[in-house]
Design an enzyme around this catalytic site. Structure first.
Site, mmCIF file in Angstrom:
data_model
loop_
_atom_site.group_PDB
_atom_site.id
_atom_site.type_symbol
_atom_site.label_atom_id
_atom_site.label_comp_id
_atom_site.label_asym_id
_atom_site.label_seq_id
_atom_site.Cartn_x
_atom_site.Cartn_y
_atom_site.Cartn_z
ATOM 1 N N LYS A 160 0.085 4.313 -0.212
ATOM 2 C CA LYS A 160 -0.528 5.509 0.412
ATOM 3 C C LYS A 160 -0.271 6.739 -0.462
ATOM 4 O O LYS A 160 -0.241 6.617 -1.681
ATOM 5 C CB LYS A 160 -0.011 5.685 1.838
ATOM 6 C CG LYS A 160 -0.120 4.391 2.638
ATOM 7 C CD LYS A 160 0.118 4.580 4.095
ATOM 8 C CE LYS A 160 0.090 3.212 4.767
ATOM 9 N NZ LYS A 160 0.138 3.289 6.212
ATOM 10 N N GLY B 173 2.420 1.893 10.772
ATOM 11 C CA GLY B 173 3.322 3.031 10.604
ATOM 12 C C GLY B 173 3.994 3.457 11.898
ATOM 13 O O GLY B 173 4.613 4.524 11.957
ATOM 14 N N SER C 119 3.586 -2.563 10.317
ATOM 15 C CA SER C 119 5.043 -2.540 10.479
ATOM 16 C C SER C 119 5.714 -3.872 10.134
ATOM 17 O O SER C 119 6.652 -4.285 10.822
ATOM 18 C CB SER C 119 5.412 -2.074 11.892
ATOM 19 O OG SER C 119 4.913 -0.767 12.115
ATOM 20 N N ASN D 250 0.873 -1.186 0.000
ATOM 21 C CA ASN D 250 0.000 0.000 0.000
ATOM 22 C C ASN D 250 0.905 1.230 0.000
ATOM 23 O O ASN D 250 1.539 1.534 1.003
ATOM 24 C CB ASN D 250 -0.880 -0.035 1.261
ATOM 25 C CG ASN D 250 -1.690 1.236 1.428
ATOM 26 O OD1 ASN D 250 -1.778 2.070 0.518
ATOM 27 N ND2 ASN D 250 -2.297 1.398 2.598
ATOM 28 N N HIS E 8 -9.362 0.796 5.049
ATOM 29 C CA HIS E 8 -8.058 0.938 5.692
ATOM 30 C C HIS E 8 -8.225 1.844 6.913
ATOM 31 O O HIS E 8 -9.031 2.782 6.899
ATOM 32 C CB HIS E 8 -7.048 1.543 4.711
ATOM 33 C CG HIS E 8 -5.660 1.538 5.251
ATOM 34 N ND1 HIS E 8 -5.192 2.511 6.102
ATOM 35 C CD2 HIS E 8 -4.643 0.645 5.090
ATOM 36 C CE1 HIS E 8 -3.943 2.228 6.439
ATOM 37 N NE2 HIS E 8 -3.586 1.100 5.836
ATOM 38 N N GLU F 15 -5.243 -5.486 10.584
ATOM 39 C CA GLU F 15 -4.228 -4.456 10.796
ATOM 40 C C GLU F 15 -4.502 -3.732 12.115
ATOM 41 O O GLU F 15 -5.286 -2.778 12.146
ATOM 42 C CB GLU F 15 -4.272 -3.433 9.662
ATOM 43 C CG GLU F 15 -4.016 -4.016 8.297
ATOM 44 C CD GLU F 15 -3.428 -2.968 7.358
ATOM 45 O OE1 GLU F 15 -2.381 -3.241 6.785
ATOM 46 O OE2 GLU F 15 -4.001 -1.872 7.237
ATOM 47 N N GLU G 47 -6.640 4.262 7.969
ATOM 48 C CA GLU G 47 -6.484 5.702 7.700
ATOM 49 C C GLU G 47 -7.735 6.272 7.041
ATOM 50 O O GLU G 47 -8.072 7.442 7.244
ATOM 51 C CB GLU G 47 -5.214 5.939 6.861
ATOM 52 C CG GLU G 47 -3.967 5.741 7.710
ATOM 53 C CD GLU G 47 -2.757 5.209 6.971
ATOM 54 O OE1 GLU G 47 -2.715 5.296 5.727
ATOM 55 O OE2 GLU G 47 -1.842 4.682 7.643
HETATM 56 C C1 PEP Z 1 -0.687 -0.191 6.122
HETATM 57 O O1 PEP Z 1 -0.828 1.000 5.974
HETATM 58 O O2 PEP Z 1 -1.526 -0.965 5.647
HETATM 59 C C2 PEP Z 1 0.481 -0.651 6.871
HETATM 60 C C3 PEP Z 1 0.480 -1.865 7.319
HETATM 61 O O3 PEP Z 1 1.488 0.261 7.060
HETATM 62 P P1 PEP Z 1 2.944 -0.028 7.711
HETATM 63 O O4 PEP Z 1 3.458 -1.292 7.081
HETATM 64 O O5 PEP Z 1 3.761 1.163 7.344
HETATM 65 O O6 PEP Z 1 2.737 -0.177 9.167
#
Ligand code: PEP
Length: 252
Positions: free
Chosen positions: A11, A174, A214, A9, A96, A168, A98
Site C-alpha cells: 500500500k 486492515g 488480516s 501489498n 483492490h 478479500e 481500497e
Molecule cells: C490487503 O490490503 O490486501 C489486505 C489483505 O490487508 P490486511 O492484511 O492488512 O488486512
C-alpha cells in the site's frame, strides 16, 4: 497444478530507504529459506524499478498495486501496462477494495485492466469480496458471483487460467478481523465452482485463489490449509520481514 502464493501489498507505506531495506532483507531471507510457495510484493509504483533491480533473477515477483486501463496519454498520475512491461514487472493488483472505495473502481474497469495485462503477458491479481453490510444481509455469495462474472467472464479459458484471484472480504481488510477458515473456504469453493460451471473443472482447478484480510503469522497456517485457498494477499503483515516470513513458512 495451481501455484501457491504469498503476495505482500505494501500500500502507501515506506520511504525509499525503508523500501530498499525490506526488499533486500526479503531477498536474503528467500535465498536462505527456499519456500514451498511463490513470493510476490506490490510496493508503491515509485519503487517498482528498484524492486526489479534487487530481484534481478526474479527471486520474488514484482507487482504494481494498480494500473490504468489506457495505453498512454493524458491521464495524470497513472501508470500504464506498457510501462510495467518495459521494466519487466510481473503484473498488477486489480480492483483492490481500497481502489474501489476511494477511487471508484468497478468490475467493468477491472475487466478492461485484466484484459490489458493479459494482452501483454502480465499477470493480474484480481480482488473481490463483499462489504460487512452485504455479508450481514446474506448477499456475499451473490456479490462475489456478480463481481467475478463482470470482471473475468469475458476472458477465454486460456486467459482466465492466467489470472490470480484474491478473495478479500472488505470487513476483514486492515481491521484485525479475519474470516474464519470455514467462511473463507466456502467463498473460495464458490468462486471455483462458478469458474468450473463456465469454463470446466480443469480450468477452475488451475486457478490460484488467494485469501486476503488480516492474515497474520498466527492464523496463516489454518487459513492456507483449506482445500480451495492457495495462499494469501497480505497487507499489514507484509511490512515486516519477521511477520511476512512466518506467513511464507505457513506453507512448509
Ligand atoms: C490487503 O490490503 O490486501 C489486505 C489483505 O490487508 P490486511 O492484511 O492488512 O488486512
Amino acid at each position: 497444478m495451481r501455484k501457491y502464493i504469498v503476495a505482500g501489498n505494501w500500500k502507501m507505506n515506506k520511504n525509499v530507504i525503508e523500501a530498499q531495506q525490506l526488499m533486500s532483507q526479503l531477498l536474503d531471507y528467500k535465498k536462505q529459506n527456499p519456500s514451498n510457495c511463490e513470493v510476490y510484493i506490490a510496493p508503491p509504483a515509485l519503487y517498482l524499478m528498484m524492486a526489479k533491480e534487487i530481484y534481478e533473477n526474479n527471486e520474488i515477483g514484482v507487482f504494481a498495486q494498480d494500473m490504468s486501463e489506457y495505453e498512454s496519454g493524458a491521464y495524470t498520475g497513472e501508470i500504464s501496462v506498457g510501462m510495467l512491461e518495459s521494466i519487466d514487472a510481473d503484473g498488477a493488483i486489480i480492483a483492490h477494495s481500497e481502489r474501489r472505495q476511494y477511487h471508484g473502481e468497478t468490475d467493468s474497469h477491472a475487466n478492461r485492466k485484466v484484459k490489458a495485462l493479459l494482452d501483454k503477458g502480465l499477470t493480474p491479481i484480481y480482488c473481490n469480496g463483499e462489504t460487512l453490510e452485504q455479508r450481514k444481509s446474506g448477499q456475499h455469495f451473490e456479490v462475489v458471483k456478480n463481481q467475478t462474472e463482470t470482471a473475468l467472464f469475458t476472458l477465454s479459458a486460456e486467459e482466465i487460467k492466467k489470472v490470480i484471484i484474491a478473495y478479500e472480504p472488505v470487513w476483514a481488510i486492515g481491521t484485525g478481523e479475519t474470516a474464519s477458515p470455514e467462511q473463507a473456504q466456502e467463498i473460495h469453493a464458490h468462486i471455483r465452482s462458478l469458474i468450473a460451471a463456465k469454463y470446466g473443472q480443469e480450468v477452475a482447478d488451475e486457478i490460484s485463489i488467494l485469501y486476503g484480510g488480516s492474515v497474520k503469522p498466527d492464523n496463516a497456517k489454518e487459513i492456507f490449509s483449506q482445500p480451495d485457498i492457495d495462499g494469501g494477499l497480505i497487507g499489514g503483515a507484509a511490512l515486516k520481514l519477521e511477520d511476512f516470513s512466518k506467513i511464507i513458512e505457513a506453507f512448509n
